[in-house]
Design a protein around this motif. Structure first.
Motif, short mmCIF file in Angstrom:
data_model
loop_
_atom_site.label_atom_id
_atom_site.label_comp_id
_atom_site.label_asym_id
_atom_site.label_seq_id
_atom_site.Cartn_x
_atom_site.Cartn_y
_atom_site.Cartn_z
N VAL A 215 0.85 -1.19 0.00
CA VAL A 215 0.00 0.00 0.00
C VAL A 215 0.89 1.24 0.00
O VAL A 215 1.80 1.36 0.82
CB VAL A 215 -0.94 0.03 1.22
CG1 VAL A 215 -1.74 1.33 1.25
CG2 VAL A 215 -1.88 -1.17 1.20
N THR A 217 0.90 5.43 0.24
CA THR A 217 0.04 6.49 0.76
C THR A 217 0.42 7.86 0.21
O THR A 217 1.59 8.26 0.24
CB THR A 217 0.12 6.54 2.30
OG1 THR A 217 -0.34 5.30 2.83
CG2 THR A 217 -0.76 7.67 2.85
N GLN A 219 -0.23 11.39 1.26
CA GLN A 219 -0.72 12.27 2.33
C GLN A 219 -0.93 13.64 1.70
O GLN A 219 0.01 14.36 1.40
CB GLN A 219 0.27 12.35 3.48
CG GLN A 219 -0.22 13.20 4.65
CD GLN A 219 0.74 13.22 5.81
OE1 GLN A 219 1.27 12.18 6.21
NE2 GLN A 219 1.01 14.39 6.36
N CYS A 258 0.14 3.79 -9.03
CA CYS A 258 -0.10 2.59 -8.22
C CYS A 258 -0.27 1.36 -9.10
O CYS A 258 0.24 0.27 -8.76
CB CYS A 258 -1.33 2.79 -7.33
SG CYS A 258 -1.10 4.04 -6.05
N GLN A 266 -3.52 4.61 -1.21
CA GLN A 266 -4.28 5.19 -0.12
C GLN A 266 -4.13 6.70 -0.19
O GLN A 266 -3.02 7.22 -0.31
CB GLN A 266 -3.81 4.70 1.24
CG GLN A 266 -4.51 5.41 2.41
CD GLN A 266 -4.14 4.86 3.77
OE1 GLN A 266 -4.05 3.64 3.94
NE2 GLN A 266 -3.93 5.73 4.75
N SER A 268 -4.72 9.93 2.06
CA SER A 268 -5.02 10.44 3.39
C SER A 268 -5.23 11.94 3.26
O SER A 268 -4.27 12.71 3.09
CB SER A 268 -3.88 10.13 4.36
OG SER A 268 -3.75 8.73 4.55
N SER A 445 6.33 3.89 9.63
CA SER A 445 5.42 3.76 8.49
C SER A 445 5.05 2.32 8.18
O SER A 445 4.40 2.05 7.19
CB SER A 445 6.08 4.37 7.25
OG SER A 445 7.14 3.55 6.82
N ASN A 454 7.18 4.44 1.14
CA ASN A 454 5.80 3.99 0.92
C ASN A 454 4.80 5.13 1.11
O ASN A 454 3.61 4.89 1.27
CB ASN A 454 5.45 2.82 1.83
CG ASN A 454 5.48 3.18 3.30
OD1 ASN A 454 6.35 3.92 3.74
ND2 ASN A 454 4.54 2.65 4.07
N SER A 455 5.30 6.36 1.07
CA SER A 455 4.41 7.51 1.15
C SER A 455 5.14 8.76 0.69
O SER A 455 6.38 8.83 0.71
CB SER A 455 3.91 7.73 2.59
OG SER A 455 4.98 8.10 3.44
#
Length: 536
Positions: A215, A217, A219, A258, A266, A268, A445, A454-455
């Protein structure tokens, strides 16, 4: 009859064997077309049906059982695709002239009486690549469509255009087939570089893998508008908000990123207060239509605003912040804020939304954390903290002394054993777990420090940072695109982390906190977290 052959037949075709009497076995003994050939048994049954008036569906049932036998012996992992979706090699699609035969393989475990009928039916039988479970059931239209798209290499966009639907509808169909195990997805390409994150023995840990994420993310600080005036706010400088078309373009770009990297996305939503963005509802709906996991990092809002989101898609969690017990928190976030958060947590619980409370640890509020964790028991689903990373502007509370922080982590770990609301986030808690012989957890994380791994953090105007907790600019996703930003030299440096941690056995799950190191004026790429108390 050769007993070895009979044992093989009974092991491979147990459902068919229920219908065979001694006369049938004797007849099989006289034939020559199946001596020691288990695969030829369905053909032999066709002869027996004619000779001995056995149930007419037996040959088709045998085909189904042989498929069961075949898929159970396929090495799925050896066939996992490198970059594209593929049909599960441990899958068979049978066109049978009798229906309801799959129920005989389960021996009617559901307690219902289902009998074979002389009508055509397509049946799928496959072994799930993750749990190994073998399933046999009639093929649904969506199953056949997903298999057709992959087998014939029809791109999602082409299929969507033909059907007159959004591409996300087609991809959701394929994703569902992956979850059921009909299709195999390529492994995530979001992986740690083994030259910087060597596979090291992890104390007390054998089952966890911190090298590859599933996954990713985004943000997204969609606005800097906020209804609070917190003393420690980082969003003081005005940034223009993107036009709706630009913002939706980010979602489309993230969707492609992705899909190409083999991860689930994801989003956020945060700010400021994301609810103060004039088009927040439209952005939230657009993200839901693209099948992203959705989360909110925000302030308490009216119940109706949350209900509007739930009507679109229930967020996976809603995170609010507290800075200590009532008096201390309200001195930072405003009078009445503490009670507003507690009331809001009740709303989230009533609407069945997972609630998270985050605290920024300082020297002043460290003593509030455990009492607050106890108070939040039953109010919030999760409570945790991050350490303050001091900013260059605005007031900066002091951080605790190293020895005090180390002692606090021990007490926090102790309290977690009795309080299910407490959750671990600070990567340095792995030092405590290692000392106690416990398995490591995934750090900040889920993969140690997740900065640009990963974000990523995207600000209201598209400016992008490896981590929002400190200045770590890696580009602008509106101008450059997410893939280019993620693959940039700047992003690679941040996700490589500190060279001082490279030989540490905790590195795959830790790496310290780059934001804290930066706030102490350290070289984050060479020096370790100043609060690391791991003995060399």
């Amino acid at each position: 009859m050769d007993e070895t052959y009979r044992r093989k037949i009974e092991a491979t075709y147990p459902a068919c064997g229920e219908f065979l009497d001694d006369e049938a076995w004797a007849s099989l003994q006289r034939t020559r077309d199946n001596v020691m050939d288990v695969a030829a048994f369905p053909k032999s049954l066709s002869r027996l049906v004619r000779e001995l008036a056995l149930p007419a569906f037996l040959p088709e049932l045998a085909r189904l059982e042989f498929a069961f036998h075949t898929v159970s012996n396929v090495d799925v992992e050896a066939s996992r695709p490198a970059c594209e979706l593929a049909v599960n090699p441990a899958l068979a699609l049978l066109r049978l002239s009798w229906s309801n035969l799959a129920s005989l393989l389960r021996f009617n475990v559901d307690g219902t009486d289902v009998f074979p009928e002389n009508r055509e039916e397509f049946v799928l039988i496959w072994r799930h690549p993750e749990n190994g479970r073998i399933t046999a059931r009639p093929a649904h239209d969506e199953d056949l469509m997903a298999l057709k798209l992959v087998a014939e290499q029809i791109p999602s966009r082409e299929a969507a255009s033909r059907a007159g639907v959004a591409v996300y509808v087609v991809d959701a169909l394929l994703d569902h087939a992956v979850k059921r195990g009909l299709l195999l997805a390529p492994p995530s390409s979001i992986r740690r570089d083994p030259s910087n994150f060597p596979v090291l023995p992890l104390t007390g840990t054998t089952e966890e893998d911190f090298s590859s994420c599933s996954v990713f993310t985004l943000q997204w600080h969609i606005t800097q508008a906020c209804d609070l005036h917190c003393r420690d706010c980082r969003e003081r400088d005005g940034r223009p908000e993107l036009e709706l078309s630009q913002a939706v373009g980010i979602l489309d770009d993230f969707y492609e990123f992705c899909r190409n990297r083999g991860v689930r996305g994801q989003v956020s939503f945060t700010g400021g207060n994301p609810f103060l963005h004039p088009r927040f509802g439209e952005l939230y709906r657009a993200a839901a239509e693209r099948d992203f996991i959705l989360a909110i990092l925000g302030n308490p809002v009216e119940r109706r605003r949350i209900e509007e989101l739930v009507a679109i898609e229930r967020p996976i969690y809603y995170q609010v912040r507290l800075e200590g017990l009532r008096e201390r928190n309200d001195s930072v976030r405003g009078t009445g804020h503490f009670d507003n958060v507690l009331e809001f947590l009740e709303i989230l619980r009533d609407l069945d939304i997972y609630s998270m409370v985050m605290l920024t640890l300082t020297r002043d509020n460290m003593g509030d954390i455990l009492p607050l964790a106890e108070l939040l028991r039953g109010w919030a689903d999760l409570f945790t903290f991050i350490r303050l990373s001091r900013s260059e502007d605005g007031p900066n509370p002091d951080l605790p002394a190293l020895e005090d922080f180390a002692a606090f982590l021990e007490a926090f770990a102790d309290a977690s054993e009795d309080n299910p609301t407490i959750s671990f986030k600070d990567s340095l808690l792995n030092i405590v777990r290692r000392k106690r012989g416990l398995s490591l957890f995934g750090g900040c994380s889920g993969y140690g420090c997740g900065a640009a791994f990963n974000s990523i953090a995207v600000l209201a105007d598209g400016e992008t940072h490896a981590c929002r907790n400190f200045p770590s600019r890696i580009g602008n996703v509106v101008r450059d695109g997410i893939a280019s930003v993620y693959d940039s030299r700047e992003a690679r440096r941040y996700r490589e982390g500190s060279g001082a941690c490279r030989s540490c056995a905790l590195r795959p799950a830790c790496g310290g906190c780059l934001a804290v190191s930066h706030s102490f004026g350290l070289d984050i790429f060479r020096e370790r977290d100043p609060f690391c108390f791991l003995d060399d």
